[in-house]
Design an enzyme around this catalytic site. Sequence first.
Site, PDB file in Angstrom:
ATOM      1  N   ASP A   1       8.500 -38.438 -66.893  1.00  0.00           N
ATOM      2  CA  ASP A   1       7.925 -37.131 -66.589  1.00  0.00           C
ATOM      3  C   ASP A   1       6.848 -36.804 -67.612  1.00  0.00           C
ATOM      4  OD1 ASP A   1       7.465 -34.506 -65.885  1.00  0.00           O
ATOM      5  OD2 ASP A   1       9.492 -33.793 -66.330  1.00  0.00           O
TER       6      ASP A   1
ATOM      7  N   HIS B   1      14.988 -29.773 -63.555  1.00  0.00           N
ATOM      8  CA  HIS B   1      14.813 -30.183 -64.952  1.00  0.00           C
ATOM      9  C   HIS B   1      14.891 -28.940 -65.831  1.00  0.00           C
ATOM     10  CE1 HIS B   1      11.756 -32.053 -68.047  1.00  0.00           C
ATOM     11  NE2 HIS B   1      12.965 -31.910 -68.558  1.00  0.00           N
TER      12      HIS B   1
ATOM     13  N   SER C   1       6.169 -32.360 -59.126  1.00  0.00           N
ATOM     14  CA  SER C   1       6.638 -31.199 -59.885  1.00  0.00           C
ATOM     15  C   SER C   1       5.944 -29.945 -59.379  1.00  0.00           C
ATOM     16  CB  SER C   1       6.332 -31.381 -61.371  1.00  0.00           C
ATOM     17  OG  SER C   1       6.439 -30.136 -62.029  1.00  0.00           O
TER      18      SER C   1
ATOM     19  N   MET D   1      11.866 -23.442 -67.577  1.00  0.00           N
ATOM     20  CA  MET D   1      11.544 -23.295 -69.008  1.00  0.00           C
ATOM     21  C   MET D   1      11.891 -21.894 -69.475  1.00  0.00           C
ATOM     22  SD  MET D   1       7.787 -25.020 -69.003  1.00  0.00           S
ATOM     23  CE  MET D   1       7.482 -26.581 -68.196  1.00  0.00           C
TER      24      MET D   1
ATOM     25  N   HIS E   1      10.644 -31.851 -57.803  1.00  0.00           N
ATOM     26  CA  HIS E   1      11.029 -31.677 -59.213  1.00  0.00           C
ATOM     27  C   HIS E   1      10.739 -30.227 -59.602  1.00  0.00           C
ATOM     28  CE1 HIS E   1      11.641 -33.217 -63.347  1.00  0.00           C
ATOM     29  NE2 HIS E   1      10.645 -32.411 -63.704  1.00  0.00           N
TER      30      HIS E   1
ATOM     31  N   MET F   1      14.635 -27.119 -69.092  1.00  0.00           N
ATOM     32  CA  MET F   1      14.112 -27.140 -70.461  1.00  0.00           C
ATOM     33  C   MET F   1      14.500 -25.820 -71.093  1.00  0.00           C
ATOM     34  SD  MET F   1      10.515 -28.967 -69.526  1.00  0.00           S
ATOM     35  CE  MET F   1      10.702 -28.503 -67.803  1.00  0.00           C
TER      36      MET F   1
ATOM     37  N   MET G   1      10.825 -38.220 -71.393  1.00  0.00           N
ATOM     38  CA  MET G   1       9.604 -37.408 -71.360  1.00  0.00           C
ATOM     39  C   MET G   1       8.447 -38.229 -71.919  1.00  0.00           C
ATOM     40  SD  MET G   1      10.338 -34.507 -69.982  1.00  0.00           S
ATOM     41  CE  MET G   1       8.667 -33.874 -70.190  1.00  0.00           C
TER      42      MET G   1
ATOM     43  N   ASP H   1      10.793 -27.488 -62.601  1.00  0.00           N
ATOM     44  CA  ASP H   1      10.780 -27.345 -64.059  1.00  0.00           C
ATOM     45  C   ASP H   1      11.163 -25.934 -64.468  1.00  0.00           C
ATOM     46  OD1 ASP H   1       9.905 -29.928 -65.115  1.00  0.00           O
ATOM     47  OD2 ASP H   1       8.081 -29.556 -63.966  1.00  0.00           O
TER      48      ASP H   1
HETATM   49  C1  DX5 Z   1       6.480 -30.777 -68.438  1.00  0.00           C
HETATM   50  C2  DX5 Z   1       7.246 -30.854 -67.148  1.00  0.00           C
HETATM   51  C3  DX5 Z   1       6.631 -31.760 -66.161  1.00  0.00           C
HETATM   52  C4  DX5 Z   1       5.252 -31.387 -65.708  1.00  0.00           C
HETATM   53  C5  DX5 Z   1       4.532 -32.659 -65.423  1.00  0.00           C
HETATM   54  O1  DX5 Z   1       7.250 -30.130 -69.395  1.00  0.00           O
HETATM   55  O2  DX5 Z   1       8.575 -31.278 -67.369  1.00  0.00           O
HETATM   56  O3  DX5 Z   1       7.491 -31.960 -65.034  1.00  0.00           O
HETATM   57  O4  DX5 Z   1       5.220 -30.578 -64.568  1.00  0.00           O
HETATM   58  O5  DX5 Z   1       3.202 -32.373 -65.149  1.00  0.00           O
HETATM   59  P1  DX5 Z   1       2.086 -33.508 -65.133  1.00  0.00           P
HETATM   60  O6  DX5 Z   1       2.498 -34.501 -64.120  1.00  0.00           O
HETATM   61  O7  DX5 Z   1       0.852 -32.752 -64.770  1.00  0.00           O
HETATM   62  O8  DX5 Z   1       2.042 -34.081 -66.530  1.00  0.00           O
HETATM   63 ZN    ZN Z   2       9.855 -31.887 -65.607  1.00  0.00          ZN
END
Ligand code: DX5
Ligand code: ZN
Length: 224
Positions: free
Chosen positions: A176, A65, A7, A36, A32, A67, A138, A34
């Site tokens: 994840d 991903h 990620s 948000m 990956h 969010m 998750m 993320d």
């Molecule tokens: C959290 C993200 C993850 C995050 C994971 O909301 O969706 O992808 O980057 O990070 P680690 O592997 O450090 O938990």
């Molecule tokens: Zn993620």
Amino acid sequence: MVKIAPSILSADFLNLKPEVDDVLRGGADWLHVDVMDGVFVPNISIGIPVVQSLRRGTDAFLDVHLMIDRPQRYVREFCAAGANMLVFHLEAAEPQDVLDALRAVLEQGKQVGLAIKPRTPATALLPYLDLVDLVLVMTVEPGFGGQKFMGDQLPKIRALREMLRKLNPDCLLEVDGGIDPATAPLVTEAGANVLVAGSAVFGKADRAAAIAAIRNACVAPEQG
Ligand code: DX5
Ligand code: ZN
């Protein structure tokens, strides 16, 4: 068999291209990404321009991903930006909008996934399981990297693997949050075959060694 998807949330954004090249050289299968929005989750990260830039800078498989609230508003733009796999949250849209968004992604020739938060049961995904390429469980509350793995999600991973075995055996099962060499055997034994790892890869100086440590810790999925 198992795919490792670092990620980039935990990468150095000032050096994103070398960071990405480093993990790809180090054996990453996917990247990956993320996204948000500060509404669906209490944090804001990156969006469409970064996906476009990544697409220009690499041929790697981009696992995006989302969010974000009401993802149906943006799935087409993320597809056009160069995502290979678009994953959005079941909790973020009404059922009809979930269906519309899934179909919109598939119509663009991209792969599609549905994610669920820790408090959402596996059965909530049942109406969609035959439509998706991937489900994402998750294993932390979404919003931040570096959180502690929630072991209470393991029965859900196991249940989803069993549901998929009957309904959509080719569907990938991604996890994840808090994945590292200690938790990788637990989630792969339960049936996960795509492992997202942020801090356990980008937080280490030697990314190839970090990826290898996770991969070597995985348990081979049982056959049949
Ligand atoms: C959290 C993200 C993850 C995050 C994971 O909301 O969706 O992808 O980057 O990070 P680690 O592997 O450090 O938990
Ligand atoms: Zn993620």
